[in-house]
Design a protein around this motif. Structure first.
Motif, PDB file in Angstrom:
ATOM      1  N   ALA A 300       4.033  17.895   4.533  1.00 54.98           N
ATOM      2  CA  ALA A 300       2.659  17.398   4.463  1.00 54.98           C
ATOM      3  C   ALA A 300       2.386  16.715   3.131  1.00 54.98           C
ATOM      4  CB  ALA A 300       1.671  18.546   4.675  1.00 54.98           C
ATOM      5  N   VAL A 301       2.850  17.311   2.036  1.00 57.46           N
ATOM      6  CA  VAL A 301       2.639  16.708   0.720  1.00 57.46           C
ATOM      7  C   VAL A 301       3.413  15.398   0.605  1.00 57.46           C
ATOM      8  CG1 VAL A 301       2.983  17.025  -1.757  1.00 57.46           C
ATOM      9  CG2 VAL A 301       2.165  18.926  -0.369  1.00 57.46           C
ATOM     10  N   ALA A 302       4.650  15.379   1.117  1.00 58.24           N
ATOM     11  CA  ALA A 302       5.448  14.158   1.070  1.00 58.24           C
ATOM     12  C   ALA A 302       4.793  13.045   1.881  1.00 58.24           C
ATOM     13  CB  ALA A 302       6.856  14.432   1.596  1.00 58.24           C
ATOM     14  N   LEU A 303       4.307  13.378   3.074  1.00 56.31           N
ATOM     15  CA  LEU A 303       3.629  12.385   3.907  1.00 56.31           C
ATOM     16  C   LEU A 303       2.337  11.909   3.261  1.00 56.31           C
ATOM     17  CD1 LEU A 303       4.136  13.987   7.428  1.00 56.31           C
ATOM     18  CD2 LEU A 303       5.149  11.848   6.619  1.00 56.31           C
ATOM     19  N   ALA A 304       1.621  12.828   2.626  1.00 51.89           N
ATOM     20  CA  ALA A 304       0.387  12.442   1.938  1.00 51.89           C
ATOM     21  C   ALA A 304       0.684  11.460   0.814  1.00 51.89           C
ATOM     22  CB  ALA A 304      -0.318  13.684   1.389  1.00 51.89           C
ATOM     23  N   ALA A 305       1.715  11.743   0.030  1.00 56.76           N
ATOM     24  CA  ALA A 305       2.084  10.833  -1.055  1.00 56.76           C
ATOM     25  C   ALA A 305       2.518   9.482  -0.503  1.00 56.76           C
ATOM     26  CB  ALA A 305       3.206  11.452  -1.891  1.00 56.76           C
ATOM     27  N   GLU A 306       3.255   9.494   0.578  1.00 57.40           N
ATOM     28  CA  GLU A 306       3.688   8.238   1.194  1.00 57.40           C
ATOM     29  C   GLU A 306       2.497   7.427   1.691  1.00 57.40           C
ATOM     30  OE1 GLU A 306       7.309   7.557   4.117  1.00 57.40           O
ATOM     31  OE2 GLU A 306       5.473   7.935   5.237  1.00 57.40           O
ATOM     32  N   ALA A 307       1.523   8.117   2.305  1.00 58.46           N
ATOM     33  CA  ALA A 307       0.319   7.433   2.782  1.00 58.46           C
ATOM     34  C   ALA A 307      -0.509   6.887   1.626  1.00 58.46           C
ATOM     35  CB  ALA A 307      -0.520   8.384   3.636  1.00 58.46           C
ATOM     36  N   VAL A 308      -0.576   7.639   0.528  1.00 59.56           N
ATOM     37  CA  VAL A 308      -1.265   7.147  -0.667  1.00 59.56           C
ATOM     38  C   VAL A 308      -0.594   5.869  -1.170  1.00 59.56           C
ATOM     39  CG1 VAL A 308      -1.677   7.619  -3.119  1.00 59.56           C
ATOM     40  CG2 VAL A 308      -2.233   9.346  -1.408  1.00 59.56           C
ATOM     41  N   GLY A 309       0.731   5.860  -1.197  1.00 62.17           N
ATOM     42  CA  GLY A 309       1.454   4.675  -1.627  1.00 62.17           C
ATOM     43  C   GLY A 309       1.206   3.489  -0.715  1.00 62.17           C
ATOM     44  N   ALA A 310       1.211   3.722   0.608  1.00 65.08           N
ATOM     45  CA  ALA A 310       0.957   2.636   1.553  1.00 65.08           C
ATOM     46  C   ALA A 310      -0.463   2.105   1.406  1.00 65.08           C
ATOM     47  CB  ALA A 310       1.193   3.128   2.980  1.00 65.08           C
ATOM     48  N   ALA A 311      -1.411   3.013   1.229  1.00 65.96           N
ATOM     49  CA  ALA A 311      -2.803   2.587   1.037  1.00 65.96           C
ATOM     50  C   ALA A 311      -2.941   1.766  -0.239  1.00 65.96           C
ATOM     51  CB  ALA A 311      -3.718   3.809   0.985  1.00 65.96           C
ATOM     52  N   ARG A 312      -2.252   2.195  -1.293  1.00 66.17           N
ATOM     53  CA  ARG A 312      -2.331   1.451  -2.545  1.00 66.17           C
ATOM     54  C   ARG A 312      -1.659   0.087  -2.422  1.00 66.17           C
ATOM     55  NH1 ARG A 312      -4.402   2.181  -7.716  1.00 66.17           N
ATOM     56  NH2 ARG A 312      -4.468   0.009  -8.388  1.00 66.17           N
ATOM     57  N   GLY A 313      -0.544   0.046  -1.678  1.00 65.74           N
ATOM     58  CA  GLY A 313       0.108  -1.237  -1.449  1.00 65.74           C
ATOM     59  C   GLY A 313      -0.796  -2.202  -0.710  1.00 65.74           C
ATOM     60  N   ALA A 314      -1.508  -1.697   0.300  1.00 66.92           N
ATOM     61  CA  ALA A 314      -2.442  -2.537   1.049  1.00 66.92           C
ATOM     62  C   ALA A 314      -3.588  -3.005   0.156  1.00 66.92           C
ATOM     63  CB  ALA A 314      -2.981  -1.761   2.252  1.00 66.92           C
ATOM     64  N   LEU A 315      -4.120  -2.093  -0.658  1.00 63.03           N
ATOM     65  CA  LEU A 315      -5.226  -2.459  -1.549  1.00 63.03           C
ATOM     66  C   LEU A 315      -4.794  -3.514  -2.563  1.00 63.03           C
ATOM     67  CD1 LEU A 315      -8.099  -2.054  -2.635  1.00 63.03           C
ATOM     68  CD2 LEU A 315      -7.204  -0.156  -4.018  1.00 63.03           C
ATOM     69  N   ASP A 316      -3.625  -3.352  -3.162  1.00 64.26           N
ATOM     70  CA  ASP A 316      -3.154  -4.313  -4.152  1.00 64.26           C
ATOM     71  C   ASP A 316      -3.016  -5.709  -3.552  1.00 64.26           C
ATOM     72  OD1 ASP A 316      -3.108  -2.342  -6.037  1.00 64.26           O
ATOM     73  OD2 ASP A 316      -0.938  -2.028  -5.978  1.00 64.26           O
TER      74      ASP A 316
END
Length: 454
Positions: A300-316
């Motif tokens: 769950a923590v790994a998936l959360a971090a991955e989703a945070v990274g994807a969200a940040r990539g989209a925002l950037d």
């Protein structure tokens, strides 16, 4: 408007120089070898990922063995380093066997395998020469939509319980994995394990949506055995490509599925009397649900971090677009309404990052409840923190993807644009690992708010 760079997964943990260097090295490698363009090319290969990049990730950073003990060739790192790696992989939507192999399968082998199995398998996983897939059946319990027992969000016509997908349920993230015989009920559905000759195990059944299931060199299969009254779930090793036999595993059929998210390959796995090896030395099933649940917190923590990274990539990418796209003689990013929308996305992402950091701290025994030990620590507090972090990250990822499509205007709604890679990832993750509402409900049960704490 400028993107805000936060170096924080170490999320929540103190960012050491080693972690900062790890982030820089990994980000540089992925910038050169991955990204949306690289992802589109990688998923078109037979493996569904860039095998050369996977070799580089294993050789340069030791990523597959990041959290494995040093005596098995791993780096012996903790959950903070794992989360950092997942965030960078998510930022670029890099297709790789990392989630299925290093996050899902390897910890289960390390926890349940015999010493011989650990010594044979874990060094190869750490070196990147062996990839794995966790095969979890989704039928046999009538959850979701009727006779097939599919795991779907909501209550199905067949009297389903709405516990989410098979992966989060088996890992205890969306329900009590001891409350239902999710691997099969001993009579039909799921995957059944028998010993026809009284000695050797044989598997029969089918599972869908298996991450990297078509290309993995080793399958870790959850199966039901013992009939209905004495039923239990066990884990088995299956070699699809003939590691144990020259002709491979007879009766095994693997078929790559067409998926919404192109960057996360899935497969249907059919087993018809497939020979298998029991993971570990005990066939009573004692401890299997608990280990799955403990590993589930790390997942769950790994998936959360991955989703945070994807969200940040989209925002950037969106910030970059609105600072260059002009309307009425000025960049659209200069309009207050656009600034507010992007600010709300940033707040959602940083909230998810903070929750993920707290989950890391709890697992390391540094949360308010303390008492953690390693990546599986934290007790009930760890379960609550991990579930809430994943739920918040899925929400943030969905919000970022939606704004990415909207603020790119006409090009954003075309399937060919990179914005849709992030949109599809957000949608597919919610289906595979959520729903977020069920993750929060389960966290409430653990916290004693719903009368279901254990």
């Amino acid at each position: 408007m400028h993107a805000v760079e936060v170096d924080a997964i170490a999320v929540g943990a103190t960012a050491t120089e080693e972690r900062r260097e790890m982030r820089r090295t990994l980000r540089d490698l992925l910038a050169r070898r991955a990204g949306p363009a690289g992802s589109r090319a990688a998923v078109a290969t037979a493996e569904g990922y860039d095998a050369g990049l996977w070799t580089a990730l294993a050789g340069t950073l030791g990523l597959p063995g990041l959290t494995l003990p040093e005596r098995y060739g791993g780096a012996g790192c903790g959950l903070a380093e794992l989360a950092l790696a997942c965030e960078e992989i998510g930022r670029t939507l890099t297709p790789s066997p990392f989630l299925a192999t290093a996050v899902l399968a390897a910890p289960l082998i390390a926890a349940l395998g015999s010493e011989r199995q650990r010594a044979e398998l874990l060094p190869r996983i750490a070196a990147g020469t062996l990839t794995c897939a966790l095969v979890l059946p989704g039928g046999g319990v009538g959850v979701g939509g009727g006779s097939g027992g599919g795991f779907e969000a909501g209550i199905g016509a067949g009297g389903g319980l709405g516990v989410g997908g098979p992966l989060p349920f088996a890992l205890g993230l969306t329900g009590d994995n001891t409350s239902l015989p999710w691997s099969g009920d001993g009579r039909s559905g799921g995957i059944q394990a028998t010993r026809p000759d009284g000695t050797h195990w044989s598997l029969y059944g089918e599972a869908g949506h298996v991450l990297d299931g078509h290309s993995a060199g080793l399958l870790l299969v959850a199966a039901h055995t013992g009939g209905f009254p004495r039923g239990r779930t066990l884990l088995f090793l299956v070699w699809p490509k003939g590691e144990e036999a020259s002709s491979g595993a007879p009766g095994l059929v693997r078929r790559r599925e067409a998926t919404l998210d192109l960057t996360r390959t899935q497969a249907t796995v059919q087993l018809r009397g497939v020979p298998a090896e029991l993971l570990g030395e005990r066939d009573d099933g004692v401890g299997v649900p608990g280990v799955l649940e403990a590993v589930g917190r790390t997942v769950a923590v790994a998936l959360a971090a991955e989703a945070v990274g994807a969200a940040r990539g989209a925002l950037d990418r969106t910030v970059e677009h609105v600072t260059t796209r002009e309307q009425f003689g000025r960049p659209i990013g200069s309009f207050q309404a656009v600034k507010h929308r992007l600010a709300e996305v940033l707040v959602a992402i940083e909230s998810a990052r903070s929750l993920t950091g707290y989950a890391v701290a709890v697992a390391d025994g540094k949360g308010e409840g303390g008492g953690g030990s390693g990546p599986w620590g934290g007790g009930p507090e760890g379960a609550v923190a991990a579930g809430l972090a994943l739920a918040q990250a899925l929400d943030a990822q969905r919000a970022a993807a939606a704004e990415t499509v909207q603020l790119h205007g006409g090009i954003g709604v075309t399937w060919e644009h990179d914005a849709h890679l992030y949109f599809k990832r957000a949608t597919a993750d919610e289906l595979l690992f959520g729903p977020a509402s069920r993750l929060r409900a389960r966290a409430a049960e653990w916290d004693g708010l719903a009368g279901g704490a254990r």
